[in-house]
Scaffold this motif. Structure first.
Motif, short mmCIF file in Angstrom:
data_model
loop_
_atom_site.label_atom_id
_atom_site.label_comp_id
_atom_site.label_asym_id
_atom_site.label_seq_id
_atom_site.Cartn_x
_atom_site.Cartn_y
_atom_site.Cartn_z
N ILE A 194 39.14 -7.90 39.79
CA ILE A 194 39.94 -8.91 39.09
C ILE A 194 40.38 -8.42 37.71
N PRO A 195 39.46 -7.92 36.86
CA PRO A 195 39.94 -7.37 35.58
C PRO A 195 40.81 -6.13 35.75
N ALA A 196 40.56 -5.34 36.80
CA ALA A 196 41.37 -4.14 37.03
C ALA A 196 42.80 -4.54 37.40
N VAL A 197 42.96 -5.59 38.17
CA VAL A 197 44.30 -6.09 38.50
C VAL A 197 44.99 -6.57 37.23
N PHE A 198 44.25 -7.26 36.38
CA PHE A 198 44.83 -7.75 35.13
C PHE A 198 45.27 -6.58 34.24
N ILE A 199 44.47 -5.53 34.19
CA ILE A 199 44.83 -4.35 33.39
C ILE A 199 46.05 -3.66 34.00
N ALA A 200 46.09 -3.58 35.33
CA ALA A 200 47.24 -2.97 36.00
C ALA A 200 48.52 -3.75 35.74
N LEU A 201 48.40 -5.04 35.56
CA LEU A 201 49.56 -5.89 35.27
C LEU A 201 50.23 -5.46 33.97
N LYS A 202 49.45 -4.98 33.03
CA LYS A 202 49.98 -4.60 31.71
C LYS A 202 50.53 -3.18 31.67
N LYS A 203 50.23 -2.35 32.68
CA LYS A 203 50.68 -0.94 32.66
C LYS A 203 52.13 -0.82 33.11
N LYS A 204 52.88 0.03 32.43
CA LYS A 204 54.29 0.20 32.78
C LYS A 204 54.47 1.01 34.07
N GLU A 205 53.47 1.77 34.48
CA GLU A 205 53.57 2.57 35.70
C GLU A 205 53.39 1.72 36.96
N THR A 206 52.88 0.52 36.81
CA THR A 206 52.66 -0.36 37.96
C THR A 206 54.01 -0.87 38.47
N PRO A 207 54.26 -0.77 39.79
CA PRO A 207 55.53 -1.25 40.33
C PRO A 207 55.73 -2.75 40.10
N LEU A 208 56.99 -3.16 40.06
CA LEU A 208 57.34 -4.55 39.79
C LEU A 208 56.74 -5.51 40.82
N ILE A 209 56.78 -5.14 42.09
CA ILE A 209 56.25 -6.02 43.14
C ILE A 209 54.75 -6.24 42.95
N ALA A 210 54.05 -5.20 42.52
CA ALA A 210 52.62 -5.34 42.24
C ALA A 210 52.40 -6.26 41.05
N LYS A 211 53.27 -6.16 40.04
CA LYS A 211 53.15 -7.03 38.87
C LYS A 211 53.40 -8.49 39.24
N VAL A 212 54.34 -8.72 40.15
CA VAL A 212 54.61 -10.08 40.60
C VAL A 212 53.38 -10.65 41.30
N PHE A 213 52.81 -9.89 42.24
CA PHE A 213 51.62 -10.35 42.94
C PHE A 213 50.41 -10.46 42.01
N ALA A 214 50.30 -9.54 41.05
CA ALA A 214 49.19 -9.62 40.08
C ALA A 214 49.33 -10.87 39.24
#
Length: 122
Positions: free
Chosen positions: A14-34
């Protein structure tokens, strides 16, 4: 993997997903789901209200792990492994004191209250 291992993994994911949400390398679709996952996990508004015995809590136990699993599928493994390592060290200096993460939830509640008041006055 038994239930205890899955629960421990979920606690770190759960915190790892939250951290991934803030990274610019994370794809947009992943940010939407996060965003959906984090929003649902933190929101007091549930698909099935918690005051309904058993079923109210069961939706959280089922839906949040599903949301997290879907989100993780869209995050590249290299980035997510970095986020996991970062999330393990997140609590090393005590609890983070970032109150501003509650602002979106408060704004949603205010918008809902205003909407209900407007509907009642009509």
């Amino acid at each position: 993997m038994d239930l205890k291992d899955r629960a421990r993994r979920l606690k770190s994911d759960i915190p790892a997903v939250f951290i991934a949400l803030k990274k610019k390398e994370t794809p947009l679709i992943a940010k939407v789901f996060a965003g959906i996952t984090i929003g649902y996990a933190l929101s007091p508004i549930d698909l099935i209200p918690d005051f309904i015995p058993v079923i109210g809590l069961l939706d959280d136990v089922i839906l949040i792990p599903i949301f997290i699993a879907i989100t993780i599928k869209f995050i590249p493994p290299k980035i997510f492994n970095e986020c996991r390592i970062e999330s393990e060290n997140l609590w090393s200096n005590g609890k983070p004191k970032k109150w501003y993460f509650a602002v979106p939830i408060v704004l949603i509640w205010i918008a809902l209250i205003v909407l209900v008041i407007k509907l009642i006055r009509v």
